[in-house]
Design a protein around this motif. Structure first.
Motif, PDB file in Angstrom:
ATOM      1  N   SER A   1      50.924  36.614  33.599  1.00  0.00           N
ATOM      2  CA  SER A   1      50.002  37.742  33.448  1.00  0.00           C
ATOM      3  C   SER A   1      49.289  38.046  34.766  1.00  0.00           C
ATOM      4  CB  SER A   1      48.956  37.439  32.371  1.00  0.00           C
ATOM      5  OG  SER A   1      47.985  38.473  32.354  1.00  0.00           O
ATOM      6  N   PRO A   2      49.259  39.314  35.150  1.00  0.00           N
ATOM      7  CA  PRO A   2      48.501  39.674  36.354  1.00  0.00           C
ATOM      8  C   PRO A   2      46.989  39.506  36.166  1.00  0.00           C
ATOM      9  CG  PRO A   2      49.367  41.639  35.283  1.00  0.00           C
ATOM     10  CD  PRO A   2      49.932  40.464  34.544  1.00  0.00           C
ATOM     11  N   LEU A   3      46.538  39.346  34.923  1.00  0.00           N
ATOM     12  CA  LEU A   3      45.113  39.167  34.661  1.00  0.00           C
ATOM     13  C   LEU A   3      44.675  37.706  34.750  1.00  0.00           C
ATOM     14  CD1 LEU A   3      44.460  41.678  31.737  1.00  0.00           C
ATOM     15  CD2 LEU A   3      43.783  41.883  34.141  1.00  0.00           C
ATOM     16  N   PHE A   4      45.626  36.787  34.937  1.00  0.00           N
ATOM     17  CA  PHE A   4      45.273  35.378  35.097  1.00  0.00           C
ATOM     18  C   PHE A   4      45.660  34.936  36.494  1.00  0.00           C
ATOM     19  CE2 PHE A   4      46.098  30.813  34.982  1.00  0.00           C
ATOM     20  CZ  PHE A   4      44.886  30.369  34.485  1.00  0.00           C
ATOM     21  N   GLU A   5      44.680  34.432  37.242  1.00  0.00           N
ATOM     22  CA  GLU A   5      44.934  33.946  38.595  1.00  0.00           C
ATOM     23  C   GLU A   5      44.397  32.533  38.719  1.00  0.00           C
ATOM     24  OE1 GLU A   5      44.473  36.976  41.875  1.00  0.00           O
ATOM     25  OE2 GLU A   5      43.125  37.804  40.340  1.00  0.00           O
ATOM     26  N   LEU A   6      45.263  31.648  39.193  1.00  0.00           N
ATOM     27  CA  LEU A   6      44.898  30.249  39.398  1.00  0.00           C
ATOM     28  C   LEU A   6      45.153  29.918  40.858  1.00  0.00           C
ATOM     29  CD1 LEU A   6      44.161  27.421  38.240  1.00  0.00           C
ATOM     30  CD2 LEU A   6      46.593  27.137  37.721  1.00  0.00           C
ATOM     31  N   ARG A   7      44.163  29.321  41.490  1.00  0.00           N
ATOM     32  CA  ARG A   7      44.305  28.945  42.894  1.00  0.00           C
ATOM     33  C   ARG A   7      43.885  27.491  43.068  1.00  0.00           C
ATOM     34  NH1 ARG A   7      42.429  34.266  46.354  1.00  0.00           N
ATOM     35  NH2 ARG A   7      43.909  35.667  45.348  1.00  0.00           N
ATOM     36  N   HIS A   8      44.635  26.812  43.906  1.00  0.00           N
ATOM     37  CA  HIS A   8      44.330  25.425  44.246  1.00  0.00           C
ATOM     38  C   HIS A   8      43.574  25.412  45.567  1.00  0.00           C
ATOM     39  CE1 HIS A   8      45.620  21.666  46.449  1.00  0.00           C
ATOM     40  NE2 HIS A   8      44.864  21.204  45.464  1.00  0.00           N
ATOM     41  N   ASN A   9      42.415  24.790  45.562  1.00  0.00           N
ATOM     42  CA  ASN A   9      41.634  24.600  46.782  1.00  0.00           C
ATOM     43  C   ASN A   9      41.227  23.135  46.781  1.00  0.00           C
ATOM     44  OD1 ASN A   9      39.539  24.331  48.678  1.00  0.00           O
ATOM     45  ND2 ASN A   9      38.964  26.482  48.463  1.00  0.00           N
ATOM     46  N   GLU A  10      41.880  22.353  47.613  1.00  0.00           N
ATOM     47  CA  GLU A  10      41.653  20.898  47.595  1.00  0.00           C
ATOM     48  C   GLU A  10      40.244  20.505  48.015  1.00  0.00           C
ATOM     49  OE1 GLU A  10      43.605  19.796  51.930  1.00  0.00           O
ATOM     50  OE2 GLU A  10      44.793  19.568  50.118  1.00  0.00           O
ATOM     51  N   HIS A  11      39.478  21.458  48.513  1.00  0.00           N
ATOM     52  CA  HIS A  11      38.101  21.172  48.923  1.00  0.00           C
ATOM     53  C   HIS A  11      37.074  21.656  47.903  1.00  0.00           C
ATOM     54  CE1 HIS A  11      39.730  19.934  52.732  1.00  0.00           C
ATOM     55  NE2 HIS A  11      40.352  21.085  52.823  1.00  0.00           N
ATOM     56  N   ASN A  12      37.526  22.304  46.844  1.00  0.00           N
ATOM     57  CA  ASN A  12      36.572  22.841  45.873  1.00  0.00           C
ATOM     58  C   ASN A  12      36.086  21.754  44.930  1.00  0.00           C
ATOM     59  OD1 ASN A  12      35.274  25.262  44.562  1.00  0.00           O
ATOM     60  ND2 ASN A  12      36.212  24.196  42.850  1.00  0.00           N
ATOM     61  N   HIS A  13      34.814  21.481  44.981  1.00  0.00           N
ATOM     62  CA  HIS A  13      34.217  20.533  44.052  1.00  0.00           C
ATOM     63  C   HIS A  13      33.073  21.186  43.276  1.00  0.00           C
ATOM     64  CE1 HIS A  13      32.366  16.702  42.676  1.00  0.00           C
ATOM     65  NE2 HIS A  13      33.640  16.398  42.567  1.00  0.00           N
ATOM     66  N   MET A  14      32.790  22.447  43.580  1.00  0.00           N
ATOM     67  CA  MET A  14      31.678  23.110  42.889  1.00  0.00           C
ATOM     68  C   MET A  14      32.065  23.440  41.451  1.00  0.00           C
ATOM     69  SD  MET A  14      31.504  26.945  44.390  1.00  0.00           S
ATOM     70  CE  MET A  14      32.995  27.762  44.904  1.00  0.00           C
ATOM     71  N   LYS A  15      31.042  23.563  40.632  1.00  0.00           N
ATOM     72  CA  LYS A  15      31.215  23.966  39.246  1.00  0.00           C
ATOM     73  C   LYS A  15      30.383  25.220  39.051  1.00  0.00           C
ATOM     74  CE  LYS A  15      32.306  19.487  39.163  1.00  0.00           C
ATOM     75  NZ  LYS A  15      32.179  18.651  40.326  1.00  0.00           N
ATOM     76  N   VAL A  16      31.065  26.350  39.055  1.00  0.00           N
ATOM     77  CA  VAL A  16      30.423  27.645  38.905  1.00  0.00           C
ATOM     78  C   VAL A  16      31.250  28.463  37.915  1.00  0.00           C
ATOM     79  CG1 VAL A  16      29.814  29.809  40.069  1.00  0.00           C
ATOM     80  CG2 VAL A  16      29.458  27.628  41.240  1.00  0.00           C
ATOM     81  N   PHE A  17      30.592  29.034  36.930  1.00  0.00           N
ATOM     82  CA  PHE A  17      31.226  29.932  35.975  1.00  0.00           C
ATOM     83  C   PHE A  17      30.495  31.266  36.091  1.00  0.00           C
ATOM     84  CE2 PHE A  17      31.815  25.723  34.526  1.00  0.00           C
ATOM     85  CZ  PHE A  17      32.848  25.653  33.614  1.00  0.00           C
ATOM     86  N   VAL A  18      31.232  32.355  36.178  1.00  0.00           N
ATOM     87  CA  VAL A  18      30.627  33.675  36.265  1.00  0.00           C
ATOM     88  C   VAL A  18      31.123  34.488  35.068  1.00  0.00           C
ATOM     89  CG1 VAL A  18      30.315  35.747  37.660  1.00  0.00           C
ATOM     90  CG2 VAL A  18      30.635  33.526  38.795  1.00  0.00           C
ATOM     91  N   PHE A  19      30.199  34.956  34.264  1.00  0.00           N
ATOM     92  CA  PHE A  19      30.514  35.685  33.043  1.00  0.00           C
ATOM     93  C   PHE A  19      30.231  37.174  33.239  1.00  0.00           C
ATOM     94  CE2 PHE A  19      28.701  31.488  32.179  1.00  0.00           C
ATOM     95  CZ  PHE A  19      29.765  30.862  31.551  1.00  0.00           C
ATOM     96  N   ASP A  20      31.290  37.970  33.336  1.00  0.00           N
ATOM     97  CA  ASP A  20      31.172  39.427  33.476  1.00  0.00           C
ATOM     98  C   ASP A  20      30.260  39.851  34.621  1.00  0.00           C
ATOM     99  OD1 ASP A  20      32.932  40.139  31.375  1.00  0.00           O
ATOM    100  OD2 ASP A  20      31.350  39.858  29.886  1.00  0.00           O
ATOM    101  N   ASP A  21      30.174  39.039  35.662  1.00  0.00           N
ATOM    102  CA  ASP A  21      29.319  39.326  36.827  1.00  0.00           C
ATOM    103  C   ASP A  21      27.865  39.595  36.432  1.00  0.00           C
ATOM    104  OD1 ASP A  21      31.446  38.975  38.582  1.00  0.00           O
ATOM    105  OD2 ASP A  21      31.971  41.095  38.588  1.00  0.00           O
ATOM    106  N   GLU A  22      27.444  39.053  35.275  1.00  0.00           N
ATOM    107  CA  GLU A  22      26.076  39.257  34.800  1.00  0.00           C
ATOM    108  C   GLU A  22      25.304  37.959  34.628  1.00  0.00           C
ATOM    109  OE1 GLU A  22      26.552  41.338  31.132  1.00  0.00           O
ATOM    110  OE2 GLU A  22      27.120  43.220  32.121  1.00  0.00           O
ATOM    111  N   CYS A  23      26.020  36.871  34.415  1.00  0.00           N
ATOM    112  CA  CYS A  23      25.394  35.567  34.187  1.00  0.00           C
ATOM    113  C   CYS A  23      26.231  34.533  34.925  1.00  0.00           C
ATOM    114  CB  CYS A  23      25.375  35.264  32.685  1.00  0.00           C
ATOM    115  SG  CYS A  23      24.743  33.624  32.257  1.00  0.00           S
ATOM    116  N   VAL A  24      25.546  33.565  35.540  1.00  0.00           N
ATOM    117  CA  VAL A  24      26.228  32.516  36.299  1.00  0.00           C
ATOM    118  C   VAL A  24      25.747  31.160  35.811  1.00  0.00           C
ATOM    119  CG1 VAL A  24      26.490  31.462  38.590  1.00  0.00           C
ATOM    120  CG2 VAL A  24      26.528  33.944  38.365  1.00  0.00           C
TER     121      VAL A  24
END
Length: 181
Positions: A91-114
């Motif tokens: 699906s073009p609407l699902f994007e998964l990226r591997h970043n071996e340095h990413n350890h942050m935990k951030v969720f963004v909901f509709d660009d209105e709540c984080v």
């Protein structure tokens, strides 16, 4: 939108983070260290339905939600999805990226709540595990342009990092094989 902050802990990560994921309308952005393909419980008209996380993400993209996930350890999720839910990966609407340095935990909901906190995408963090089998987690939900601008920009920097492995599935599959050796 008015600035607002809400502290959440432990099992509130299921009720406040995961359940908010089920309610997104246009986009969901996730940065996590660990991405597990665990069983999730989704509220339905008939009660609760259990499904794998990849199937949950597929239900979001089928509703037209753009899902972006950047992760340090995506291989188990990717391998399971490749075998059991390939339409998600296509699906073009699902994007998964591997970043071996990413350890942050951030969720963004509709660009209105984080959400910013300690929770990875695992059953012990945001899933519906039994009391006593959950991680101790802590985080903050933020609303308001002034509060979400910096976390959104930080997510975008991790997402656009030139060192990441994007979801070109042939490249991902090669890296997953190397990881599993």
């Amino acid at each position: 939108m008015e600035n607002r902050v809400s502290f959440i802990a432990d099992e509130e990560h299921y009720t406040e983070v995961f359940m908010r994921m089920t309610e997104v309308e246009s986009n969901l952005k996730i940065a996590t260290g660990d991405l597990k393909n665990f069983n999730v419980c989704v509220e339905t008209i008939d009660g609760e339905e259990k499904m794998r996380l990849c199937d949950f993400f597929l239900s979001l993209v089928e509703r037209g939600v753009h899902v972006q996930v950047v992760c340090m350890k995506p291989w188990g999720f990717y391998n399971y999805s490749k075998e059991n839910c390939p339409q998600l990966l296509d699906s073009p609407l699902f994007e998964l990226r591997h970043n071996e340095h990413n350890h942050m935990k951030v969720f963004v909901f509709d660009d209105e709540c984080v959400y910013i906190g300690s929770a990875n995408i695992t059953s012990a963090a945001i899933g519906k595990r039994a009391i006593g089998k959950r991680n101790h987690e802590a985080g903050m939900l933020l609303w308001g342009d002034d509060l979400i601008e910096a976390p959104l920009n930080h997510f975008d920097r991790a997402w656009d990092d030139p060192c990441i492995l994007k979801h070109t599935w042939k490249r991902f599959a090669k890296k997953a094989k190397e990881w599993n050796r």
